[in-house]
Scaffold this motif. Structure first.
Motif, PDB file in Angstrom:
ATOM      1  N   ASN A   1       0.840  -1.206   0.000  1.00 55.11           N
ATOM      2  CA  ASN A   1       0.000   0.000   0.000  1.00 55.11           C
ATOM      3  C   ASN A   1       0.873   1.253   0.000  1.00 55.11           C
ATOM      4  O   ASN A   1       2.027   1.222   0.454  1.00 55.11           O
ATOM      5  CB  ASN A   1      -0.883   0.064   1.253  1.00 55.11           C
ATOM      6  CG  ASN A   1      -1.945  -1.011   1.331  1.00 55.11           C
ATOM      7  OD1 ASN A   1      -2.434  -1.326   2.408  1.00 55.11           O
ATOM      8  ND2 ASN A   1      -2.313  -1.590   0.208  1.00 55.11           N
ATOM      9  N   GLY A   2       0.299   2.370  -0.467  1.00 52.42           N
ATOM     10  CA  GLY A   2       0.843   3.693  -0.214  1.00 52.42           C
ATOM     11  C   GLY A   2       2.306   3.909  -0.541  1.00 52.42           C
ATOM     12  O   GLY A   2       2.978   4.696   0.127  1.00 52.42           O
ATOM     13  N   MET A   3       2.821   3.254  -1.550  1.00 54.23           N
ATOM     14  CA  MET A   3       4.257   3.319  -1.817  1.00 54.23           C
ATOM     15  C   MET A   3       4.619   4.673  -2.430  1.00 54.23           C
ATOM     16  O   MET A   3       4.029   5.100  -3.419  1.00 54.23           O
ATOM     17  CB  MET A   3       4.673   2.176  -2.734  1.00 54.23           C
ATOM     18  CG  MET A   3       4.275   0.801  -2.190  1.00 54.23           C
ATOM     19  SD  MET A   3       4.934  -0.591  -3.134  1.00 54.23           S
ATOM     20  CE  MET A   3       4.359  -0.244  -4.762  1.00 54.23           C
ATOM     21  N   PHE A   4       5.611   5.355  -1.836  1.00 56.13           N
ATOM     22  CA  PHE A   4       6.105   6.604  -2.403  1.00 56.13           C
ATOM     23  C   PHE A   4       7.605   6.715  -2.146  1.00 56.13           C
ATOM     24  O   PHE A   4       8.155   6.072  -1.242  1.00 56.13           O
ATOM     25  CB  PHE A   4       5.359   7.821  -1.835  1.00 56.13           C
ATOM     26  CG  PHE A   4       5.700   8.151  -0.407  1.00 56.13           C
ATOM     27  CD1 PHE A   4       6.703   9.069  -0.092  1.00 56.13           C
ATOM     28  CD2 PHE A   4       5.006   7.566   0.645  1.00 56.13           C
ATOM     29  CE1 PHE A   4       7.008   9.382   1.226  1.00 56.13           C
ATOM     30  CE2 PHE A   4       5.307   7.867   1.966  1.00 56.13           C
ATOM     31  CZ  PHE A   4       6.318   8.784   2.255  1.00 56.13           C
ATOM     32  N   TYR A   5       8.253   7.552  -2.962  1.00 55.75           N
ATOM     33  CA  TYR A   5       9.698   7.804  -2.846  1.00 55.75           C
ATOM     34  C   TYR A   5       9.891   9.279  -2.520  1.00 55.75           C
ATOM     35  O   TYR A   5       9.298  10.149  -3.166  1.00 55.75           O
ATOM     36  CB  TYR A   5      10.387   7.449  -4.153  1.00 55.75           C
ATOM     37  CG  TYR A   5      11.873   7.757  -4.194  1.00 55.75           C
ATOM     38  CD1 TYR A   5      12.803   6.847  -3.704  1.00 55.75           C
ATOM     39  CD2 TYR A   5      12.330   8.957  -4.724  1.00 55.75           C
ATOM     40  CE1 TYR A   5      14.164   7.121  -3.745  1.00 55.75           C
ATOM     41  CE2 TYR A   5      13.700   9.243  -4.769  1.00 55.75           C
ATOM     42  CZ  TYR A   5      14.604   8.321  -4.281  1.00 55.75           C
ATOM     43  OH  TYR A   5      15.948   8.605  -4.320  1.00 55.75           O
ATOM     44  N   LYS A   6      10.737   9.564  -1.528  1.00 56.47           N
ATOM     45  CA  LYS A   6      10.976  10.955  -1.146  1.00 56.47           C
ATOM     46  C   LYS A   6      12.299  11.064  -0.402  1.00 56.47           C
ATOM     47  O   LYS A   6      12.597  10.247   0.484  1.00 56.47           O
ATOM     48  CB  LYS A   6       9.835  11.474  -0.261  1.00 56.47           C
ATOM     49  CG  LYS A   6       9.817  12.985  -0.039  1.00 56.47           C
ATOM     50  CD  LYS A   6       8.501  13.392   0.625  1.00 56.47           C
ATOM     51  CE  LYS A   6       8.413  14.908   0.768  1.00 56.47           C
ATOM     52  NZ  LYS A   6       9.287  15.408   1.838  1.00 56.47           N
ATOM     53  N   ASP A   7      13.086  12.046  -0.789  1.00 56.28           N
ATOM     54  CA  ASP A   7      14.357  12.343  -0.114  1.00 56.28           C
ATOM     55  C   ASP A   7      15.268  11.114  -0.017  1.00 56.28           C
ATOM     56  O   ASP A   7      15.878  10.844   1.021  1.00 56.28           O
ATOM     57  CB  ASP A   7      14.097  12.913   1.291  1.00 56.28           C
ATOM     58  CG  ASP A   7      13.293  14.207   1.252  1.00 56.28           C
ATOM     59  OD1 ASP A   7      13.382  14.921   0.234  1.00 56.28           O
ATOM     60  OD2 ASP A   7      12.581  14.497   2.228  1.00 56.28           O
ATOM     61  N   GLY A   8      15.322  10.367  -1.110  1.00 59.46           N
ATOM     62  CA  GLY A   8      16.227   9.224  -1.170  1.00 59.46           C
ATOM     63  C   GLY A   8      15.734   7.970  -0.491  1.00 59.46           C
ATOM     64  O   GLY A   8      16.480   6.993  -0.376  1.00 59.46           O
ATOM     65  N   VAL A   9      14.483   7.948  -0.052  1.00 62.60           N
ATOM     66  CA  VAL A   9      13.953   6.804   0.699  1.00 62.60           C
ATOM     67  C   VAL A   9      12.699   6.269   0.007  1.00 62.60           C
ATOM     68  O   VAL A   9      11.805   7.032  -0.357  1.00 62.60           O
ATOM     69  CB  VAL A   9      13.618   7.199   2.149  1.00 62.60           C
ATOM     70  CG1 VAL A   9      12.999   6.025   2.905  1.00 62.60           C
ATOM     71  CG2 VAL A   9      14.877   7.694   2.871  1.00 62.60           C
TER      72      VAL A   9
END
Length: 601
Positions: free
Chosen positions: A149-157
């Motif tokens: 669920n809810g997979m996102f990429y942000k600030d290298g993570v």
């Protein structure tokens, strides 16, 4: 090797495993048994957790905290131990430290084993006690997991949320669990992020990064959309809700106006949200029975229904779930096409759950399938379901992840401490063949970074049979095989993974029927479900050279053929690692021109 990090900031930090049984309950607990299996556990909270013993096949009991004669939080369904203890789960008490509370336990007889095993604890034994726990696939630290669920990429993570039951290793009590990774291989468990509330359990959904503050929660806020699933005396109700995070998904605040979308439909779930740049608006796709509905919004709060998709399209053997809608490049051209991913249960090509997809066009409101008479499958095994993609992935990549199980037997696989793993991450593109567009799933490039020890076998020809006696020294069951085969005039190419106990996974290319086949009926432990010992087959359109990558972990095999033009994912449960490989042929033989084995870390 998978690494887990636990901090006191997580709501659920870990699980007590392998605790030594005692002949009586913790002396600091007072247990009163009432009529009709009502029980009251009274205590002064001196520890972080009340440890609950669990029996997987026991009836569900209901557990909640009572303070000042009021119920705090929602009732949780826990299969508390009656005759034996399969594992333990923590019931969090730290918010009540130093206070006198009661724990209401309903539906458990007075003679249950549970009453001798209840304990208070501050620390946990986190050592892995599972033979089949994968090395390089994501798994929950404990408890049950299904849909990503809810997979996102942000600030290298990379952030991965998942359907999670922290109170047992079978389905129930749906929360969102949370794990993070910087490389899609090493995962840190971050605890529980979104918990059930008055509107129900927290079912599947998605997250977006709101770069332009369209919702008003703040620039770059992470906004989660999920299905609130409530059971009532009159039946189940599903609606869509949202929550926002200002700390990159560590904690979420639920929107006061929930639910944001309601329906008279019974099955109405799994919102996938994305930004449609040409129209400067957000799009939500929802699974509704056996079709999809598409909505638009400019502020993520107010939604307008735009269209429906699905009538007379694809497979309809079961309920449609976990949709995704993505735009992908077509290899070898400047063309781009839209792909609608539709997971279905049951109705998969080999029984149970599976993921199908449609290729076409999308104008921000309506999706049009360009091949309405053809059903296309993302994976030709039995164990890739609920596949969805990361929001905001770097470098324009489209990265997908699936739940590596099948609803036919997911609750019964031979593990206790946890249940279920995810597939490896896969990069998605499109290719064209015979006038049709097809999805290509390639192992994400990060998988090569996990390679350790390498064993290369010199080129060899198979005219009858050939056997590699040892794939790796000190084989822990986690490795990749990469091979290239020159077909010559062979009509059948057999590839069998084996261990010293005679367990094997039989694979072969049937070049006359243009198929790749995998048979796991003799792969090891298969007797936990009649649906498990299966044979699966994928269509193959290859020339005189075949390329195959096999990702083997302690309880799974993922086969990627022809650079991802076909994929096959199947669970296996061998009593020891497969460390041998034998080859056979029909026809005049073939040559294995390269064969490399990489131990995966």
């Amino acid at each position: 090797m998978k690494k887990y990090t636990y901090t006191l900031k997580a709501v659920f930090l870990s699980i007590l495993l392998g605790m030594t049984s005692t002949s009586q309950a913790d002396s600091s607990l007072t247990v009163r048994h009432l009529v009709n299996e009502q029980n009251i556990v009274s205590l002064n909270v001196t520890a972080k957790f009340l440890i609950l013993p669990v029996q997987d096949d026991a009836p569900e009991s209901k557990v909640c905290i009572v303070k000042d004669n009021e119920q705090r939080g929602t009732l949780m369904n826990v299969r508390l131990a009656r005759e034996r203890v399969d594992s333990y789960v923590p019931f969090i008490l730290s918010d009540y430290k130093g206070q006198q509370i009661s724990v209401d336990i309903q539906g458990l007889p007075a003679d249950a084993v549970c009453w001798k095993e209840l304990k208070l604890a501050d620390s946990f034994d986190m050592s892995n006690k599972e033979t089949f726990r994968p090395v390089y696939h994501h798994t929950p630290a404990y408890g049950w997991m299904n849909d990503p669920n809810g997979m996102f990429y942000k600030d290298g993570v990379y952030h991965l949320f998942f359907q999670y039951n922290p109170y047992g290793s079978v389905w129930g009590n749906m929360h969102w669990g949370h794990s993070t990774s910087s490389d899609l291989i090493h995962w840190n468990f971050e605890g529980v992020s979104i918990v059930p509330d008055a509107w129900g359990a927290i079912f599947s959904g998605s997250c977006v990064v709101d770069h332009n503050n369209t919702a008003g929660f703040g620039k770059d806020a992470v906004i989660a959309f999920y299905t609130s699933a409530k059971s009532t005396p009159w039946g189940d109700v599903q609606s869509e809700s949202m929550a926002y995070s200002l700390d990159n998904g560590k904690t979420f605040v639920k929107y006061a106006g929930n639910p944001i979308i309601t329906s008279l439909e019974k099955d109405f779930r799994d919102p996938k949200v994305f930004w449609y740049a040409p129209g400067k608006h957000w799009v939500m796709i929802l699974a509704v029975g056996q079709h999809m509905e598409l909505y638009s919004s400019v502020n993520l709060k107010d939604w307008k229904k735009e269209s429906e998709f699905g009538k007379m399209q694809g497979a309809h053997g079961g309920v449609w779930e976990c949709p995704d809608l993505i735009e992908l490049p077509v290899e070898g051209s400047r063309e781009r096409k839209w792909v609608l991913i539709c997971n279905i249960n049951p109705g998969g090509p080999f029984g149970g759950s599976a993921a199908q997809y449609f290729v076409g066009s999308f104008d921000g409101k309506t999706f049009v399938n360009e091949s309405p008479v053809q059903t296309k499958w993302m994976d030709w095994g039995k164990d890739n379901y609920a596949t969805v993609t990361w929001n905001n992935a770097p470098d324009g990549r489209c990265i997908a992840l699936g739940w590596m199980s099948n609803w036919q037997y997911a609750n019964n696989v031979p593990t206790r401490q946890y249940r279920s793993a995810n597939t490896i991450a896969r990069d998605l593109t499109l290719y064209k063949a015979g006038g049709e567009f097809y999805l290509k799933s390639t192992p994400s490039r990060e998988m090569k970074q996990a390679r350790g020890e390498k064993v290369s076998v010199p080129s060899f020809k198979v005219t009858d049979s050939y056997k590699i006696e040892s794939l790796l020294k000190d084989n822990n069951g986690a490795y990749e095989i990469e091979m290239e085969i020159q077909v010559a005039d062979a009509s059948k190419i057999s590839l069998n993974l084996q261990n010293e106990k005679g367990e094997q996974v039989s694979m072969y290319y049937d070049l006359l029927r243009k198929q790749f086949v995998m048979d796991r009926s003799k792969s090891g432990k298969v007797d936990f479900s009649n649906d498990f010992p299966a044979v699966t087959a994928a269509p193959v359109h290859a020339g005189k050279t075949l390329r195959l990558r096999l990702f083997v972990d302690r309880s799974s095999i993922e086969a990627f053929g022809e650079d991802g033009k076909f994929v096959m994912t199947n669970l296996v449960f061998p009593s020891s690692p497969y460390n041998q490989m034998s080859f056979g042929t029909e026809g005049s033989g073939y040559t294995v021109s390269s064969f490399n084995v990489y131990k995966l870390r």
